[in-house]
Design an enzyme around this catalytic site. Structure first.
Site, PDB file in Angstrom:
ATOM      1  N   LYS A 238       0.822  -1.223   0.000  1.00  0.00           N
ATOM      2  CA  LYS A 238       0.000   0.000   0.000  1.00  0.00           C
ATOM      3  C   LYS A 238       0.853   1.269   0.000  1.00  0.00           C
ATOM      4  O   LYS A 238       0.426   2.300  -0.493  1.00  0.00           O
ATOM      5  CB  LYS A 238      -0.902   0.005   1.235  1.00  0.00           C
ATOM      6  CG  LYS A 238      -2.151  -0.809   1.036  1.00  0.00           C
ATOM      7  CD  LYS A 238      -3.220  -0.402   2.045  1.00  0.00           C
ATOM      8  CE  LYS A 238      -4.289  -1.456   2.108  1.00  0.00           C
ATOM      9  NZ  LYS A 238      -4.493  -1.977   3.452  1.00  0.00           N
ATOM     10  N   ARG A 239       2.030   1.162   0.564  1.00  0.00           N
ATOM     11  CA  ARG A 239       2.928   2.312   0.593  1.00  0.00           C
ATOM     12  C   ARG A 239       3.187   2.880  -0.797  1.00  0.00           C
ATOM     13  O   ARG A 239       3.445   4.053  -0.973  1.00  0.00           O
ATOM     14  CB  ARG A 239       4.295   1.884   1.160  1.00  0.00           C
ATOM     15  CG  ARG A 239       4.444   2.022   2.630  1.00  0.00           C
ATOM     16  CD  ARG A 239       5.883   1.774   3.067  1.00  0.00           C
ATOM     17  NE  ARG A 239       6.491   0.570   2.504  1.00  0.00           N
ATOM     18  CZ  ARG A 239       7.516   0.581   1.670  1.00  0.00           C
ATOM     19  NH1 ARG A 239       8.048   1.728   1.304  1.00  0.00           N
ATOM     20  NH2 ARG A 239       8.023  -0.540   1.202  1.00  0.00           N
TER      21      ARG A 239
END
Ligand code: GLU
Length: 472
Positions: A238-239
């Site tokens: 998700k980063r």
């Protein structure tokens, strides 16, 4: 006949890595005129949700990954697993183990302290008789001699010493079967010929091969796909931005763009970047899946999306654009939209939009007059000198019945001739007056698509605005 499966665990949304696995399986099936099976691996009831199942199905449908069988659900197949476990017990290939979690933990600690690999030591093997008050697990009698060789279709030969394996659990003490057990039972009974999956499962494969043998089934062929890395070469997460497939739909990506993008993450065909579905089906093979991890590049996805928008069918794009227009507050959700007109809007924007979201934002001026003029454009182009040009243009436009692009071009030319000026001297003030901005699609097309009423009223407004300036 080739039979492959996509087997997601419904513990969250479908992410890019999962979607790519599904795509590889689907292409492999279609290329080989085989079958693509969908199986929901939901035996972990505490982590599986119905929402997640629906989300995954929706994402697969959006990507055009139609399945030929299923969706099967493992929770509906519990009887089958029970029977197979029973059979292994009867054939003495599996056994009940009454060791408690505390005992196992103690032994594990000791092993680590002694510098040994923590493994189940097999002490319940060959024993009979229950231990009062303890629900046993079922373990497989694993062959610890020799080695297991995986002839992986992507990784090549992978060799595991069997001494690394222990008698792993097939059925937990609460009666639920484990992943390694059900995946083998299902793949065998469903006749899966090729298991194509992420290489995070490679370590499970030697266990699964032993299980196939114990059950008396022929193992399928395996193809373990390297993972996807973020631009910083860390595992994609998700980063690095959205990882959910449907989030890309929300951001205005076309499914064919994401499909094309994902296939190229790990698979190649020369240096070709853009592929139709038909080409992908024709060309796809596991030999051309790379051995090393692929790196996710969001700019490339954007570039592909722009390509598919530019070359996309206008009518379809217009339909897809509607919800984005609603989200921008340009139309009301559910209100009727003049699709013929919207197609004309799309035609002016498809060459320059990277996403549908961006297209909707760029379309704003067609739906409402500029709230303000771009300050630089205002200063530079809405000057008192241009008043006569704009007034003349309004007069000429008022006379038109035919508001086609060609007619508008002729009208502009008449004004240019009258004043002996170049197009830019009229077009730029006009553009700022009509759109509020200094860049837009071609001036004749926007005037034509905007229509007579809107164009004239906005020009009038700009004229008033200029007249109110102190220097006028
Ligand atoms: N359910 C597993 C997962 O989502 C897939 C297992 C497999 O493909 O063998 O990771």
């Amino acid at each position: 006949m080739v039979k492959v499966r996509f087997a997601p665990s419904p513990t969250g949304y479908l992410h890019l890595g999962g979607a790519r696995t599904a795509i590889f399986n689907w292409l492999f099936a279609r290329h080989n005129k085989g079958r693509f099976i969908l199986r929901i691996e939901d035996t972990d009831r505490s982590r599986s949700t119905e929402d997640s199942i629906q989300e995954i199905l929706e994402a697969l449908v959006w990507l055009g990954l139609n399945w030929d069988e299923g969706p099967y659900r493992q929770t509906e197949r519990m009887e089958i697993y029970k029977k197979e476990a029973q059979r292994l017990l009867e054939e003495k290939k599996a056994y009940y183990c009454y060791c408690t979690p505390q005992e196992l933990e103690e032994r594990r600690k000791k092993a680590l302290e002694g510098g040994r690999m923590p493994q189940y030591d097999g002490r319940c093997r060959g024993k009979t008789g229950a231990r009062e008050g303890i629900n046993p697990v079922i373990r497989l009698k694993v062959d610890q001699e020799g080695e297991t060789v995986i002839h992986d279709l992507i990784k090549g030969e992978v060799v595991y010493p069997n001494s690394q394996l222990d008698d792993f659990i097939l059925v937990r003490s609460d009666g639920t079967p484990t992943y390694n057990f059900v995946v083998v039972v299902d793949d065998a009974l469903m006749g899966i010929t090729h298991v194509i999956r992420g290489d995070d499962h490679l370590n499970n494969t030697p266990k699964q091969i032993q299980l196939y043998r114990a059950l008396g089934y022929e193992p399928p062929q395996f193809a373990h796909v390297p993972m996807i890395l973020g631009p910083d070469r860390a595992r994609l997460s998700k980063r690095h931005g959205a990882t959910s497939v449907l989030a890309y739909r929300e951001e205005g990506y076309l499914p064919e763009a994401l499909f094309n993008f994902l296939v190229r993450l790990g698979w190649s065909h020369g240096d070709q970047e853009i592929f139709s579905k038909e080409e992908l089906i024709r060309y796809f093979s596991l030999e051309n899946v790379g051995k090393s991890p692929a790196v996710y590049n969001p700019d490339k996805l954007l570039w592909l999306n722009a390509h598919y928008i530019k070359t996309g069918e206008t009518e379809r794009l217009a339909k897809l654009l509607v919800p984005f227009l609603a989200r921008e507050g340009l139309i009301r959700e559910g209100a009727e939209t003049d699709m013929g007109w919207l197609c004309r809007v799309v035609d002016t924007l498809k060459e320059r939009s990277k996403t549908l979201k961006e297209m909707a934002q760029m379309a704003a001026f067609y739906f409402r007059e500029p709230r303000e003029y771009d300050p630089k454009g205002d200063r530079k182009f809405l000057k008192p000198q241009v008043l006569p040009y704009l007034e003349a243009l309004v007069q000429e436009l008022e006379k038109l019945d035919d508001f086609s692009e060609e007619e508008i071009e002729r009208t502009f030319n008449r004004v240019l001739e009258r004043f002996g000026i170049k197009l830019k001297h009229l077009a730029q003030p006009c553009r700022v007056a009509l759109t509020g901005k200094t860049v837009s699609p071609g001036i004749f097309e926007i005037v034509s698509v905007m229509g007579k009423e809107a164009a004239i009223s906005r020009l009038d407004k700009a004229i008033k605005h200029i007249k109110a300036k102190p220097e006028a």
